[in-house]
Scaffold this motif. Sequence first.
Motif, PDB file in Angstrom:
ATOM      1  N   GLN A 179       0.835  -1.197   0.000  1.00 39.26           N
ATOM      2  CA  GLN A 179       0.000   0.000   0.000  1.00 39.26           C
ATOM      3  C   GLN A 179       0.878   1.258   0.000  1.00 39.26           C
ATOM      4  OE1 GLN A 179      -2.516   0.844   3.460  1.00 39.26           O
ATOM      5  NE2 GLN A 179      -4.144   1.563   2.090  1.00 39.26           N
ATOM      6  N   THR A 180       1.954   1.240   0.772  1.00 41.08           N
ATOM      7  CA  THR A 180       2.889   2.367   0.798  1.00 41.08           C
ATOM      8  C   THR A 180       3.419   2.630  -0.606  1.00 41.08           C
ATOM      9  OG1 THR A 180       3.536   1.915   3.082  1.00 41.08           O
ATOM     10  CG2 THR A 180       5.082   3.213   1.760  1.00 41.08           C
ATOM     11  N   LEU A 181       3.817   1.586  -1.300  1.00 43.77           N
ATOM     12  CA  LEU A 181       4.348   1.724  -2.658  1.00 43.77           C
ATOM     13  C   LEU A 181       3.290   2.264  -3.614  1.00 43.77           C
ATOM     14  CD1 LEU A 181       6.865   1.329  -4.377  1.00 43.77           C
ATOM     15  CD2 LEU A 181       6.090  -0.993  -4.851  1.00 43.77           C
ATOM     16  N   ARG A 182       2.049   1.796  -3.489  1.00 43.30           N
ATOM     17  CA  ARG A 182       0.968   2.307  -4.345  1.00 43.30           C
ATOM     18  C   ARG A 182       0.775   3.811  -4.125  1.00 43.30           C
ATOM     19  NH1 ARG A 182      -1.852  -2.351  -2.775  1.00 43.30           N
ATOM     20  NH2 ARG A 182      -3.204  -1.129  -1.387  1.00 43.30           N
ATOM     21  N   VAL A 183       0.821   4.236  -2.867  1.00 54.23           N
ATOM     22  CA  VAL A 183       0.642   5.655  -2.562  1.00 54.23           C
ATOM     23  C   VAL A 183       1.814   6.459  -3.115  1.00 54.23           C
ATOM     24  CG1 VAL A 183       0.528   7.360  -0.691  1.00 54.23           C
ATOM     25  CG2 VAL A 183      -0.822   5.248  -0.540  1.00 54.23           C
ATOM     26  N   GLN A 184       3.026   5.952  -2.957  1.00 55.07           N
ATOM     27  CA  GLN A 184       4.221   6.680  -3.400  1.00 55.07           C
ATOM     28  C   GLN A 184       4.333   6.778  -4.912  1.00 55.07           C
ATOM     29  OE1 GLN A 184       7.214   4.360  -1.386  1.00 55.07           O
ATOM     30  NE2 GLN A 184       7.275   5.745   0.366  1.00 55.07           N
ATOM     31  N   THR A 185       3.792   5.815  -5.617  1.00 58.85           N
ATOM     32  CA  THR A 185       3.986   5.776  -7.073  1.00 58.85           C
ATOM     33  C   THR A 185       2.709   6.044  -7.870  1.00 58.85           C
ATOM     34  OG1 THR A 185       3.639   3.370  -7.121  1.00 58.85           O
ATOM     35  CG2 THR A 185       5.923   4.161  -6.900  1.00 58.85           C
ATOM     36  N   ALA A 227      -3.393   9.144  -8.462  1.00 60.17           N
ATOM     37  CA  ALA A 227      -4.848   9.104  -8.312  1.00 60.17           C
ATOM     38  C   ALA A 227      -5.470  10.469  -8.550  1.00 60.17           C
ATOM     39  CB  ALA A 227      -5.203   8.609  -6.913  1.00 60.17           C
ATOM     40  N   GLU A 228      -6.668  10.432  -9.054  1.00 63.28           N
ATOM     41  CA  GLU A 228      -7.468  11.644  -9.173  1.00 63.28           C
ATOM     42  C   GLU A 228      -8.330  11.732  -7.923  1.00 63.28           C
ATOM     43  OE1 GLU A 228     -10.889  13.292 -12.124  1.00 63.28           O
ATOM     44  OE2 GLU A 228      -9.155  12.308 -13.027  1.00 63.28           O
ATOM     45  N   VAL A 229      -8.418  12.893  -7.361  1.00 67.41           N
ATOM     46  CA  VAL A 229      -9.181  13.075  -6.125  1.00 67.41           C
ATOM     47  C   VAL A 229     -10.661  12.895  -6.404  1.00 67.41           C
ATOM     48  CG1 VAL A 229      -9.768  14.684  -4.277  1.00 67.41           C
ATOM     49  CG2 VAL A 229      -7.457  14.670  -5.214  1.00 67.41           C
ATOM     50  N   THR A 230     -11.291  11.994  -5.663  1.00 65.70           N
ATOM     51  CA  THR A 230     -12.738  11.826  -5.766  1.00 65.70           C
ATOM     52  C   THR A 230     -13.426  12.312  -4.494  1.00 65.70           C
ATOM     53  OG1 THR A 230     -12.598   9.539  -4.986  1.00 65.70           O
ATOM     54  CG2 THR A 230     -12.592   9.890  -7.381  1.00 65.70           C
ATOM     55  N   GLU A 275      -7.317   8.275  -1.751  1.00 70.06           N
ATOM     56  CA  GLU A 275      -7.932   7.314  -2.678  1.00 70.06           C
ATOM     57  C   GLU A 275      -7.692   5.865  -2.258  1.00 70.06           C
ATOM     58  OE1 GLU A 275     -10.211   8.242  -4.965  1.00 70.06           O
ATOM     59  OE2 GLU A 275      -9.820  10.164  -3.992  1.00 70.06           O
ATOM     60  N   GLU A 276      -6.712   5.649  -1.389  1.00 70.08           N
ATOM     61  CA  GLU A 276      -6.491   4.314  -0.807  1.00 70.08           C
ATOM     62  C   GLU A 276      -7.437   4.065   0.369  1.00 70.08           C
ATOM     63  OE1 GLU A 276      -4.340   1.522  -1.181  1.00 70.08           O
ATOM     64  OE2 GLU A 276      -3.905   2.303  -3.179  1.00 70.08           O
ATOM     65  N   ALA A 333       6.414  22.052  -1.041  1.00 71.32           N
ATOM     66  CA  ALA A 333       5.424  21.133  -0.474  1.00 71.32           C
ATOM     67  C   ALA A 333       4.229  20.942  -1.414  1.00 71.32           C
ATOM     68  CB  ALA A 333       4.960  21.633   0.890  1.00 71.32           C
ATOM     69  N   VAL A 334       3.908  21.958  -2.207  1.00 73.80           N
ATOM     70  CA  VAL A 334       2.798  21.845  -3.161  1.00 73.80           C
ATOM     71  C   VAL A 334       3.019  20.660  -4.106  1.00 73.80           C
ATOM     72  CG1 VAL A 334       1.719  22.981  -5.149  1.00 73.80           C
ATOM     73  CG2 VAL A 334       2.155  24.268  -3.071  1.00 73.80           C
ATOM     74  N   HIS A 335       4.270  20.412  -4.445  1.00 72.19           N
ATOM     75  CA  HIS A 335       4.585  19.344  -5.397  1.00 72.19           C
ATOM     76  C   HIS A 335       4.501  17.949  -4.772  1.00 72.19           C
ATOM     77  CE1 HIS A 335       5.643  22.334  -8.358  1.00 72.19           C
ATOM     78  NE2 HIS A 335       6.263  22.983  -7.388  1.00 72.19           N
ATOM     79  N   GLN A 336       4.203  17.891  -3.498  1.00 73.46           N
ATOM     80  CA  GLN A 336       4.033  16.610  -2.814  1.00 73.46           C
ATOM     81  C   GLN A 336       2.560  16.296  -2.521  1.00 73.46           C
ATOM     82  OE1 GLN A 336       6.955  14.717  -2.183  1.00 73.46           O
ATOM     83  NE2 GLN A 336       7.672  16.346  -3.528  1.00 73.46           N
ATOM     84  N   LEU A 337       1.686  17.239  -2.794  1.00 73.27           N
ATOM     85  CA  LEU A 337       0.282  17.077  -2.412  1.00 73.27           C
ATOM     86  C   LEU A 337      -0.424  15.933  -3.127  1.00 73.27           C
ATOM     87  CD1 LEU A 337      -0.881  20.786  -2.023  1.00 73.27           C
ATOM     88  CD2 LEU A 337       0.049  19.222  -0.293  1.00 73.27           C
ATOM     89  N   HIS A 338       0.047  15.580  -4.326  1.00 68.04           N
ATOM     90  CA  HIS A 338      -0.578  14.457  -5.036  1.00 68.04           C
ATOM     91  C   HIS A 338      -0.474  13.165  -4.221  1.00 68.04           C
ATOM     92  CE1 HIS A 338       3.634  13.859  -6.121  1.00 68.04           C
ATOM     93  NE2 HIS A 338       3.316  12.623  -6.428  1.00 68.04           N
TER      94      HIS A 338
END
Length: 142
Positions: A64-70, A73-76, A115-116, A103-108
């Motif tokens: 799950q950590t890897l999915r979040v890091q890589t 996702a589009e915000v729903t 989304e997880e 920090a803005v560039h890390q918000l995704h």
Amino acid sequence: MGDQEVVVSSDVPIMILQKKIKSAKTLVEAEKLKDDLNELMRIREVIQRSVMEIIKKSTNSEEQTLRVQTGCAEVTNHKMYREVIEYYKVKCFNWHDSKYEYAVHQLHLFANLCEEKVPVERIKTAIDDVSENLKKKDAAGC
């Protein structure tokens, strides 16, 4: 196209400082700009590490950590996402301060966490933990 370079927006401040260093008129000016660049790079590293630490503390598994890091996702769930990023901004890095703009560039990555379906309270607890560690390191001069 000439001498123009294509630069990722998050790297623009670095490129500007590098160009200023090259065109500095004095050694003192160049050294001050190098210090500014080093501080910018240090802050970026701290921001990146803080977000990675929040992700690790918030997720249930390495997968799950890897999915979040890589992921990308589009915000729903905009309400959840807004709540999480505002909490991060208040507790860790206010990206409205130019010093912490990166920090803005890390918000995704927070979008990916949302989304997880990671619970908001778990993310906030991770943010609190990381924030406390940042304060301790800052107080220690790290």
